[in-house]
Design an enzyme around this catalytic site. Sequence first.
Site, PDB file in Angstrom:
ATOM      1  N   PRO A   9       0.785  -1.231   0.000  1.00  0.00           N
ATOM      2  CA  PRO A   9       0.000   0.000   0.000  1.00  0.00           C
ATOM      3  C   PRO A   9       0.820   1.286   0.000  1.00  0.00           C
ATOM      4  O   PRO A   9       1.809   1.401   0.718  1.00  0.00           O
ATOM      5  CB  PRO A   9      -0.829  -0.098   1.285  1.00  0.00           C
ATOM      6  CG  PRO A   9      -0.144  -1.119   2.111  1.00  0.00           C
ATOM      7  CD  PRO A   9       0.512  -2.071   1.165  1.00  0.00           C
ATOM      8  N   ASN A  10       0.350   2.202  -0.827  1.00  0.00           N
ATOM      9  CA  ASN A  10       0.863   3.576  -0.934  1.00  0.00           C
ATOM     10  C   ASN A  10       2.191   3.696  -1.668  1.00  0.00           C
ATOM     11  O   ASN A  10       2.678   4.809  -1.875  1.00  0.00           O
ATOM     12  CB  ASN A  10       0.938   4.257   0.446  1.00  0.00           C
ATOM     13  CG  ASN A  10      -0.431   4.380   1.072  1.00  0.00           C
ATOM     14  OD1 ASN A  10      -1.367   4.810   0.396  1.00  0.00           O
ATOM     15  ND2 ASN A  10      -0.577   3.971   2.313  1.00  0.00           N
ATOM     16  N   ARG A  17       6.010  12.239  -2.991  1.00  0.00           N
ATOM     17  CA  ARG A  17       5.980  12.784  -1.622  1.00  0.00           C
ATOM     18  C   ARG A  17       7.051  12.130  -0.761  1.00  0.00           C
ATOM     19  O   ARG A  17       7.522  11.049  -1.083  1.00  0.00           O
ATOM     20  CB  ARG A  17       4.612  12.508  -0.978  1.00  0.00           C
ATOM     21  CG  ARG A  17       3.555  13.399  -1.568  1.00  0.00           C
ATOM     22  CD  ARG A  17       2.202  13.079  -1.006  1.00  0.00           C
ATOM     23  NE  ARG A  17       1.247  13.067  -2.104  1.00  0.00           N
ATOM     24  CZ  ARG A  17       0.085  12.450  -2.103  1.00  0.00           C
ATOM     25  NH1 ARG A  17      -0.295  11.753  -1.057  1.00  0.00           N
ATOM     26  NH2 ARG A  17      -0.705  12.518  -3.137  1.00  0.00           N
ATOM     27  N   TYR A  22      11.888   8.300   1.465  1.00  0.00           N
ATOM     28  CA  TYR A  22      11.803   7.197   0.493  1.00  0.00           C
ATOM     29  C   TYR A  22      12.578   7.436  -0.801  1.00  0.00           C
ATOM     30  O   TYR A  22      12.565   6.590  -1.686  1.00  0.00           O
ATOM     31  CB  TYR A  22      10.329   6.917   0.170  1.00  0.00           C
ATOM     32  CG  TYR A  22       9.542   6.473   1.389  1.00  0.00           C
ATOM     33  CD1 TYR A  22       9.902   5.314   2.073  1.00  0.00           C
ATOM     34  CD2 TYR A  22       8.462   7.213   1.859  1.00  0.00           C
ATOM     35  CE1 TYR A  22       9.204   4.910   3.195  1.00  0.00           C
ATOM     36  CE2 TYR A  22       7.753   6.809   2.976  1.00  0.00           C
ATOM     37  CZ  TYR A  22       8.127   5.661   3.646  1.00  0.00           C
ATOM     38  OH  TYR A  22       7.445   5.252   4.753  1.00  0.00           O
ATOM     39  N   ASN A  74       7.799  -5.953  -0.852  1.00  0.00           N
ATOM     40  CA  ASN A  74       7.734  -4.797   0.042  1.00  0.00           C
ATOM     41  C   ASN A  74       6.275  -4.677   0.455  1.00  0.00           C
ATOM     42  O   ASN A  74       5.443  -4.143  -0.286  1.00  0.00           O
ATOM     43  CB  ASN A  74       8.217  -3.508  -0.629  1.00  0.00           C
ATOM     44  CG  ASN A  74       8.273  -2.343   0.366  1.00  0.00           C
ATOM     45  OD1 ASN A  74       7.708  -2.432   1.454  1.00  0.00           O
ATOM     46  ND2 ASN A  74       8.940  -1.261   0.001  1.00  0.00           N
ATOM     47  N   ALA A  77       3.099  -0.889   4.840  1.00  0.00           N
ATOM     48  CA  ALA A  77       2.545  -0.851   6.206  1.00  0.00           C
ATOM     49  C   ALA A  77       2.001  -2.211   6.657  1.00  0.00           C
ATOM     50  O   ALA A  77       1.969  -2.496   7.866  1.00  0.00           O
ATOM     51  CB  ALA A  77       1.455   0.208   6.286  1.00  0.00           C
ATOM     52  N   GLU A  98      11.918 -10.092   2.153  1.00  0.00           N
ATOM     53  CA  GLU A  98      11.246  -8.841   2.559  1.00  0.00           C
ATOM     54  C   GLU A  98      12.172  -7.666   2.258  1.00  0.00           C
ATOM     55  O   GLU A  98      13.358  -7.714   2.613  1.00  0.00           O
ATOM     56  CB  GLU A  98      10.958  -8.919   4.067  1.00  0.00           C
ATOM     57  CG  GLU A  98      10.359  -7.647   4.640  1.00  0.00           C
ATOM     58  CD  GLU A  98      10.142  -7.736   6.160  1.00  0.00           C
ATOM     59  OE1 GLU A  98      10.116  -8.854   6.728  1.00  0.00           O
ATOM     60  OE2 GLU A  98      10.003  -6.664   6.781  1.00  0.00           O
ATOM     61  N   HIS A 100      12.604  -3.232   2.204  1.00  0.00           N
ATOM     62  CA  HIS A 100      12.116  -1.886   2.535  1.00  0.00           C
ATOM     63  C   HIS A 100      13.104  -0.862   2.012  1.00  0.00           C
ATOM     64  O   HIS A 100      14.326  -1.071   2.082  1.00  0.00           O
ATOM     65  CB  HIS A 100      11.965  -1.709   4.048  1.00  0.00           C
ATOM     66  CG  HIS A 100      10.972  -2.662   4.625  1.00  0.00           C
ATOM     67  ND1 HIS A 100       9.615  -2.504   4.448  1.00  0.00           N
ATOM     68  CD2 HIS A 100      11.139  -3.791   5.332  1.00  0.00           C
ATOM     69  CE1 HIS A 100       8.996  -3.506   5.026  1.00  0.00           C
ATOM     70  NE2 HIS A 100       9.890  -4.301   5.567  1.00  0.00           N
ATOM     71  N   SER A 102      13.334   2.219   3.376  1.00  0.00           N
ATOM     72  CA  SER A 102      13.865   2.878   4.575  1.00  0.00           C
ATOM     73  C   SER A 102      14.354   1.837   5.577  1.00  0.00           C
ATOM     74  O   SER A 102      13.975   0.652   5.506  1.00  0.00           O
ATOM     75  CB  SER A 102      12.777   3.752   5.205  1.00  0.00           C
ATOM     76  OG  SER A 102      11.692   2.949   5.639  1.00  0.00           O
ATOM     77  N   ARG A 107      13.305   3.870  12.634  1.00  0.00           N
ATOM     78  CA  ARG A 107      12.142   4.767  12.564  1.00  0.00           C
ATOM     79  C   ARG A 107      11.234   4.562  13.790  1.00  0.00           C
ATOM     80  O   ARG A 107      11.692   4.090  14.818  1.00  0.00           O
ATOM     81  CB  ARG A 107      11.413   4.519  11.231  1.00  0.00           C
ATOM     82  CG  ARG A 107      12.323   4.855  10.020  1.00  0.00           C
ATOM     83  CD  ARG A 107      11.593   4.724   8.704  1.00  0.00           C
ATOM     84  NE  ARG A 107      10.489   5.665   8.620  1.00  0.00           N
ATOM     85  CZ  ARG A 107       9.514   5.574   7.709  1.00  0.00           C
ATOM     86  NH1 ARG A 107       9.530   4.593   6.813  1.00  0.00           N
ATOM     87  NH2 ARG A 107       8.548   6.460   7.687  1.00  0.00           N
TER      88      ARG A 107
HETATM   89  O1  CA2 Z   1      10.577   1.660   3.769  1.00  0.00           O
HETATM   90  C1  CA2 Z   1       9.713   0.986   3.202  1.00  0.00           C
HETATM   91  O2  CA2 Z   1       9.885   0.479   2.086  1.00  0.00           O
HETATM   92  C2  CA2 Z   1       8.347   0.806   3.860  1.00  0.00           C
HETATM   93  O3  CA2 Z   1       7.874  -0.492   3.523  1.00  0.00           O
HETATM   94  C3  CA2 Z   1       7.443   1.864   3.275  1.00  0.00           C
HETATM   95  C4  CA2 Z   1       6.053   1.873   3.913  1.00  0.00           C
HETATM   96  C5  CA2 Z   1       6.156   1.917   5.441  1.00  0.00           C
HETATM   97  O4  CA2 Z   1       4.851   1.801   5.991  1.00  0.00           O
HETATM   98  C6  CA2 Z   1       7.030   0.820   5.974  1.00  0.00           C
HETATM   99  O5  CA2 Z   1       7.127   0.966   7.384  1.00  0.00           O
HETATM  100  C7  CA2 Z   1       8.421   0.895   5.373  1.00  0.00           C
HETATM  101  C8  CA2 Z   1       5.273   3.088   3.425  1.00  0.00           C
HETATM  102  C9  CA2 Z   1       5.016   3.078   1.958  1.00  0.00           C
HETATM  103  C10 CA2 Z   1       4.339   4.359   1.589  1.00  0.00           C
HETATM  104  O6  CA2 Z   1       5.127   5.008   0.622  1.00  0.00           O
HETATM  105  C11 CA2 Z   1       5.000   6.349   0.477  1.00  0.00           C
HETATM  106  C12 CA2 Z   1       5.764   6.924  -0.504  1.00  0.00           C
HETATM  107  C13 CA2 Z   1       5.720   8.278  -0.706  1.00  0.00           C
HETATM  108  C14 CA2 Z   1       4.909   9.062   0.085  1.00  0.00           C
HETATM  109  C15 CA2 Z   1       4.135   8.485   1.066  1.00  0.00           C
HETATM  110  C16 CA2 Z   1       4.160   7.130   1.264  1.00  0.00           C
END
Ligand code: CA2
Length: 147
Positions: A9-10, A17, A22, A74, A77, A98, A100, A102, A107
Amino acid sequence: MKILLLNGPNLQLLGSREPGIYGSDTLAGIVCEVKNLAAELQCTIEDHQSNVEGELVSLIGSARLNGFDGIILNAAAYTHTSVALRDAISAVSLPVIEVHLSNTAARESFRHQSFIAPVCCGVIAGFGKDSYLLALRAMHALLNRNK
Ligand code: CA2
């Protein structure tokens, strides 16, 4: 060697953003780099992004039947919440890595727990888009070792 690349998701928002967390690459750009490396390594990649937990569960569940040898995931969330994804990974009997962008360990504390890490082969986090490229290299080495 056929590898399924799943983004949760996202992640479609990448590049638009939060570049400080990221990076500034888009998801399409990252997927393109992964596919270029896959071609060098003589593997094929099929990729999907979904904001729907059940869709990710179904894609994992059908991966073996669809001829995949491994999964790079990936889960975004859902990493920190999803028993359903964990159960799907446990059941699929394919190697899952898995990834990520970040470093989730550095975090907020709610990102320190991964529901899926214990049923994955390994976790690569914190290297931005290189996390995906490293995961592909790791999957390639793992599958060659198990041949
Ligand atoms: O670091 C990662 O790849 C995460 O999987 C990214 C997720 C976060 O919930 C994980 O804890 C770590 C968030 C993905 C949302 O991506 C966005 C990208 C740009 C702006 C907002 C959200």
